[in-house]
Design an enzyme around this catalytic site. Structure first.
Site, mmCIF file in Angstrom:
data_model
loop_
_atom_site.group_PDB
_atom_site.id
_atom_site.type_symbol
_atom_site.label_atom_id
_atom_site.label_comp_id
_atom_site.label_asym_id
_atom_site.label_seq_id
_atom_site.Cartn_x
_atom_site.Cartn_y
_atom_site.Cartn_z
ATOM 1 N N GLU A 54 -67.548 -35.127 34.678
ATOM 2 C CA GLU A 54 -68.725 -35.612 35.421
ATOM 3 C C GLU A 54 -69.547 -36.124 34.574
ATOM 4 O OE1 GLU A 54 -68.670 -36.404 38.411
ATOM 5 O OE2 GLU A 54 -67.105 -35.262 39.617
ATOM 6 N N THR B 298 -65.402 -45.494 35.685
ATOM 7 C CA THR B 298 -65.122 -44.942 36.779
ATOM 8 C C THR B 298 -66.391 -44.694 37.764
ATOM 9 O OG1 THR B 298 -63.610 -43.752 38.424
ATOM 10 C CG2 THR B 298 -64.860 -42.672 36.845
ATOM 11 N N ASP C 141 -56.778 -39.875 40.823
ATOM 12 C CA ASP C 141 -57.062 -41.456 40.932
ATOM 13 C C ASP C 141 -57.510 -42.275 39.589
ATOM 14 O OD1 ASP C 141 -59.268 -39.641 40.550
ATOM 15 O OD2 ASP C 141 -60.252 -40.529 42.472
#
Length: 601
Positions: free
Chosen positions: A236, A592, A368
């Protein structure tokens, strides 16, 4: 069967058709289209003698014909036993041609409506029949010009949404990680690194909010520190904070952003100090100690260890310190050599040796973005290392062979999970990044966009895009849940406890990519529908908040706004409308978290 203002519904509840209200005919909760065959007329009848119109009244009404050239029809119905009158009469004159989205002139009162036909399934080699909501429509130069004009107007509306959000952040949470949109206060779930500010820098720049961008630059130069963050998520922090700083540097050229990125990159690099070089999931930015969360069984997560490379490659090139890139790319090198069955990787990886620690395969949470970075690392580095494109192509072959399924009854294409033995018929909202990725892969296929593989992947992209949009369209709020289950005879249903929406961006992302590559206007329209639903249901006095239940229009909003809402969702919803933005998908890759970084070739 009607919804939203007129007619008689299947459950027997009556409504009065009103000319001022919208009416959707042919939609029902568990599928999409009630009618089979061509529909020549839409007639709404109203009785006037205390009797409901009957079948004879319907037959009498159908005997009426609208005059040629758009003339009017009298509201009275000759021979009607109930004294029925026409509340609306739509002659669908081009029904035989099935012109999707065609306008219809209501012949009694002269109002306008639009009607559509069920999207036709197309036969795609290797995939069977697929529904994509686009069909064989081709945009003309005139269509594109008209779409661009409307897009500029709509981009301005999205910018107004960002201004509203930013005013709230500046007033109530300046310098904090996040703004709570209901209680109007800041909080720091990401270590106190001004994550919403940093994550939003390139959104401000691309929207032309340069004064707000400059205020952020000054604050970052004076006040941004990483010394109080403690233990953070490597993934993150990399995609939001490091990616945000790098994109701000790429767009503006301001050195302060690269300097801060370099400082943060050094601290994050401690996570790569493992026997295999595969990063652990958490790192202490002060001590350099690292580890994995207990719920992973001490394994590293595929989507985390495989979604650091774009950022560290860029950092290594622009600082001249190649070790940034070398450390991050070690995970790709290890996993390339594993060569899993069908090219699909399980979600847990042992950081000591790179071995697989479970069998679950998913393009949703935990898996993903690793697949996303296979293609994007290849593009970013000049398409020079065939290994990464090879990994991507094998994985997409695996998607087609093992994961792609279709719903019943509407034949919606979806990507299931796979536990190594069987398919699990669910799809996360997160999976909706995949249509955009497949389209980008098709347009950059080494064999050309007309090659069989590229045509297959582009067809799959369009079909999945339609399904992702239906995840929104079929909810009462027009907003998608966290994930859906696919149930035979009922298409899709929100999963248990999953009817919430946390302002996720993946569908908007793929709509943007498909529009940029194909120029098809329907993707702009779908994006604007999503934007309008968010504006209607998620807006607060201070910003925007998550929805606890997308199936109910209650007005309830959760006190939560992730930084990815301004960083990703609003950015993509803006860029798809703005025809004048500077981001060329052949020259940039988005990380992303939607941070655009110029390719390094």
């Amino acid at each position: 069967n009607t919804r939203g203002g007129g007619g008689a519904s299947r459950d027997g509840i009556s409504h009065v058709a009103q000319r001022s209200n919208g009416m959707t005919v042919g939609m029902h909760p568990d599928g999409q289209y009630e009618f089979i065959g061509n529909v020549s007329h839409l007639v709404v009848l109203q009785g006037t003698r205390g009797e409901a119109p009957g079948l004879d009244d319907v037959r009498a009404a159908l005997a009426l014909e609208a005059p040629a050239g758009g003339g009017r029809v009298d509201a009275g119905v000759p021979g009607s036993a109930a004294g029925a009158r026409l509340a609306a009469f739509f002659p669908l004159t081009d029904a035989a041609g099935e012109e999707n989205g065609a306008p219809a002139l209501e012949a009694v009162y002269g109002s306008h409506g639009k009607y559509t036909f069920p999207p036709k399934a197309k036969l795609v080699e290797g995939l069977g029949h697929m529904v994509d909501g686009v069909g064989d429509h081709v945009m003309t130069p005139e269509d594109i010009e008209a779409s661009d004009r409307l897009g500029r107007e709509r981009a301005s509306l999205v910018r107004d949404t960002m201004r509203h959000l930013w005013d709230g952040y500046k007033r109530y949470a300046w310098g904090r990680d996040e703004l709570k949109p209901i209680s109007k206060r800041g909080h720091d779930p990401w270590g106190g690194m001004a994550v919403t500010m940093v994550d939003s820098l390139d959104t401000l720049w691309l929207m032309g909010m340069k004064a707000e961008f400059e205020e952020c630059r000054q604050w970052i130069e004076r006040s941004l520190t990483f010394s109080h963050a403690g233990t953070v998520s490597v993934f993150e922090t990399t995609i939001r904070e490091l990616g945000g700083l790098l994109a701000a540097y790429d767009l503006s050229g301001e050195q302060v952003f690269l300097d801060k990125a370099k400082e943060l990159g050094r601290k994050l690099s401690a996570a790569f100090n493992t026997p295999s070089g595969i990063a652990r999931g958490q790192v202490n930015l002060n001590s350099g100690s690292s580890g994995n969360a207990g719920w992973t069984g001490s394994s590293s997560v595929l989507a985390e260890l495989g979604t650091l490379q774009v950022e560290f490659n860029y950092l290594g090139r622009h600082t001249g310190q190649a070790e940034f890139s070398q450390k991050a790319m070690r995970a790709f090198e290890v996993l390339y050599d594993k060569k899993p069955q069908y090219g699909l990787y399980p979600t847990y990886i042992n950081p000591s040796n790179g071995n697989f620690a479970n069998r679950m395969v998913t393009f949703g949470a935990l898996g993903d973005s690793f697949y996303e970075y296979m293609l994007k690392v290849w593009l970013q580095t000049g398409r020079s290392d065939h290994r990464w494109r090879e990994m991507y192509d094998k994985a997409m072959d695996g998607v087609v062979e093992k994961l792609v399924k279709q719903s019943d009854p509407s034949h919606l294409t979806y990507v299931s999970d796979w536990d190594g033995n069987r398919n699990i018929d669910k799809m996360d909202h997160l999976v909706c990044f995949l249509p955009g990725l497949l389209a980008l892969g098709a347009y950059t296929d080494p064999n050309g966009v007309e090659s069989p593989r590229a045509k297959r992947d582009l067809s799959l992209a369009k079909a999945l895009m339609y399904t992702c949009y239906q995840m929104y369209e079929r909810q009462a709020t027009g907003i998608a849940p966290e994930y859906v289950n696919f149930v035979r005879g009922r298409d899709m249903q929100p999963g248990p406890g999953a009817a919430f929406y946390i302002l996720r961006p993946e569908t908007a992302e793929s709509l943007f990519v498909l529009h940029q590559l194909t120029k098809e206007d329907i993707y702009r329209q779908w994006a604007f529908n999503i934007y309008s639903a968010i504006e209607k249901h998620c807006r607060t006095d201070a910003a925007y908040g998550s929805l606890p239940n997308v199936q109910r229009v209650t007005g309830q909003i959760d006190d939560r706004m992730e930084s990815f809402f301004p960083a990703e969702t609003l950015k993509y919803l803006y860029l798809i409308q703005d025809p004048d933005h500077p981001i060329d998908l052949m020259k940039y890759v988005f990380n992303t978290e939607a941070h655009p970084l110029r390719n390094l070739d």
